[in-house]
Scaffold this active site. Structure first.
Site, short mmCIF file in Angstrom:
data_model
loop_
_atom_site.label_atom_id
_atom_site.label_comp_id
_atom_site.label_asym_id
_atom_site.label_seq_id
_atom_site.Cartn_x
_atom_site.Cartn_y
_atom_site.Cartn_z
CD GLU A 41 7.44 0.66 7.14
OE1 GLU A 41 8.35 1.43 6.77
OE2 GLU A 41 6.30 1.07 7.48
CE LYS A 114 8.91 4.42 4.22
NZ LYS A 114 8.58 4.36 5.67
CB CYS A 155 5.11 2.80 5.23
SG CYS A 155 4.20 3.42 6.68
#
Length: 283
Positions: A41, A114, A155
Site C-alpha cells: 500500500e 479501498k 490494509c
C-alpha cells in the site's frame, strides 16, 4: 504460480519510491522469475500532509506511476499487483487509495479502490484520519491468473470479514492485501488476522506491507510494521519478509487449495440463517 512480495519503506517522495520499487522488482525478476509481483500500500507515496497527498495524487490512467508500472509489466512479461497508488479524482479535493493490476502485456485488468478507511486513535495517542483525504470505493474486484482466482483488499479491510466472505462467494483461491499497518497494531493483530482469513475462507492470503519509519504531518515520525507474509489455506505461514526493505518469493498451488477444501468441506456445510431472535434480558 510463483509470487514475489516487495516490502518497501516509502516516503513522501515519488522519485525515491519509484526507484526503490523498480530496483526491488528487478531483483525479484532476476533472482526468482516470478509470475506475479505484489507491491505494498502507498508504494508510490507515503506520509506527508493531507495537502501534499492531494497534490501528489496521480492520474489513472496516464500518470507517471501508472506508466512506469505498465512499462515494467510489459517489458518483463510479468503480472503486477501494484499495492496502492494515490489516484486523483477529477473535480474533488479527495483521492482514492487504489490497487492496480497489470497483465503480462501491461494491460490494466483490475482496479480496486479501498473500501474501509482507517479513522482511529492508536494506543499511543496518534490519530489516523484517512477519510480526510480519501474517498472510499464500493466495488469488489476479482481477477484470474494461471487458473487461480484472486480477490483484492487493502490494509484496514483486513478487519472486516464480510468483505472476504463476499470474495469467497465469488470463488477466490487467493486474496492479496497490500498494507501499511502501524507498528502498534501490527505486532498484536497482523499475523493473527491474516492467518484467520486464510483459515476461515480456505485461501492463500498474501499480505504485502510497508516497513519502517516515515514522516507524517507536523514533522511527526510514524512506524509501519512490515512482516509481509503469505499464508496457505491451512493457515500456515509459508513465507515472510525480513525486518527490512526487500522481497521474498513463495509458491501458490491450486492443488493445495483443493486439498484443504476437500479435507474440511466448509462450502458444502455453509447454511443461510433466518432472522435473529433477540430475547429480552433482565427486568
Amino acid at each position: 504460480m510463483k509470487i514475489s512480495l516487495i516490502q518497501m519503506n516509502s516516503q513522501p517522495d515519488r522519485d525515491h519510491n519509484l526507484r526503490q520499487a523498480l530496483r526491488l522488482m528487478q531483483d525479484a525478476v532476476d533472482r526468482d522469475s516470478p509470475d506475479l509481483i505484489v507491491l505494498p500500500e502507498h508504494f508510490d507515496w507515503s506520509g506527508g500532509t493531507a495537502q501534499q497527498k492531494q497534490v501528489a495524487a496521480d492520474t489513472v490512467p496516464g500518470g507517471r506511476t501508472y506508466d512506469v508500472l505498465q512499462d515494467f509489466a510489459a517489458s518483463h512479461r510479468i503480472w503486477l499487483h501494484a499495492g496502492s497508488v494515490l489516484e486523483r479524482i477529477a473535480g474533488s479535493t479527495r483521492i482514492h487509495n487504489t490497487s492496480l493490476v497489470f497483465d503480462r502485456d501491461g494491460i490494466e485488468v483490475g482496479r480496486y479502490r479501498k473500501i474501509h478507511l482507517f479513522d482511529i486513535v492508536a494506543p499511543d495517542g496518534k490519530a489516523y484520519r484517512e477519510s480526510e483525504t480519501v474517498e472510499p470505493g464500493n466495488e469488489l474486484v476479482v481477477y484470474e491468473i494461471n487458473g487461480l482466482r484472486i480477490g483484492c483488499a487493502i490494509c484496514y479491510d483486513l478487519r472486516f470479514s464480510r468483505l472476504f466472505d463476499r470474495l469467497a462467494t465469488a470463488g477466490v483461491d487467493v486474496i492479496i492485501l497490500p498494507a501499511a499497518f502501524t507498528l502498534q497494531t501490527g505486532k498484536d493483530h497482523w499475523e493473527v488476522l491474516c492467518r484467520a482469513r486464510a483459515i476461515e475462507f480456505q485461501v492463500y492470503f498474501v499480505a504485502c506491507g510497508q516497513w519502517g519509519p516515515y514522516p507524517a504531518a507536523g514533522g511527526e515520525v510514524r512506524q509501519t510494521y512490515g512482516n509481509s507474509l503469505v499464508c496457505d489455506p491451512w493457515g500456515q505461514v509459508i513465507g515472510r519478509a525480513s525486518d527490512t526493505v526487500g522481497f521474498f518469493t513463495s509458491y501458490l498451488d491450486i492443488d493445495r487449495v483443493r486439498a484443504v477444501r476437500n479435507l474440511i468441506p466448509m462450502d458444502a456445510h455453509r447454511v443461510e440463517f433466518g432472522d435473529i431472535n433477540v430475547l429480552a434480558v433482565g427486568p
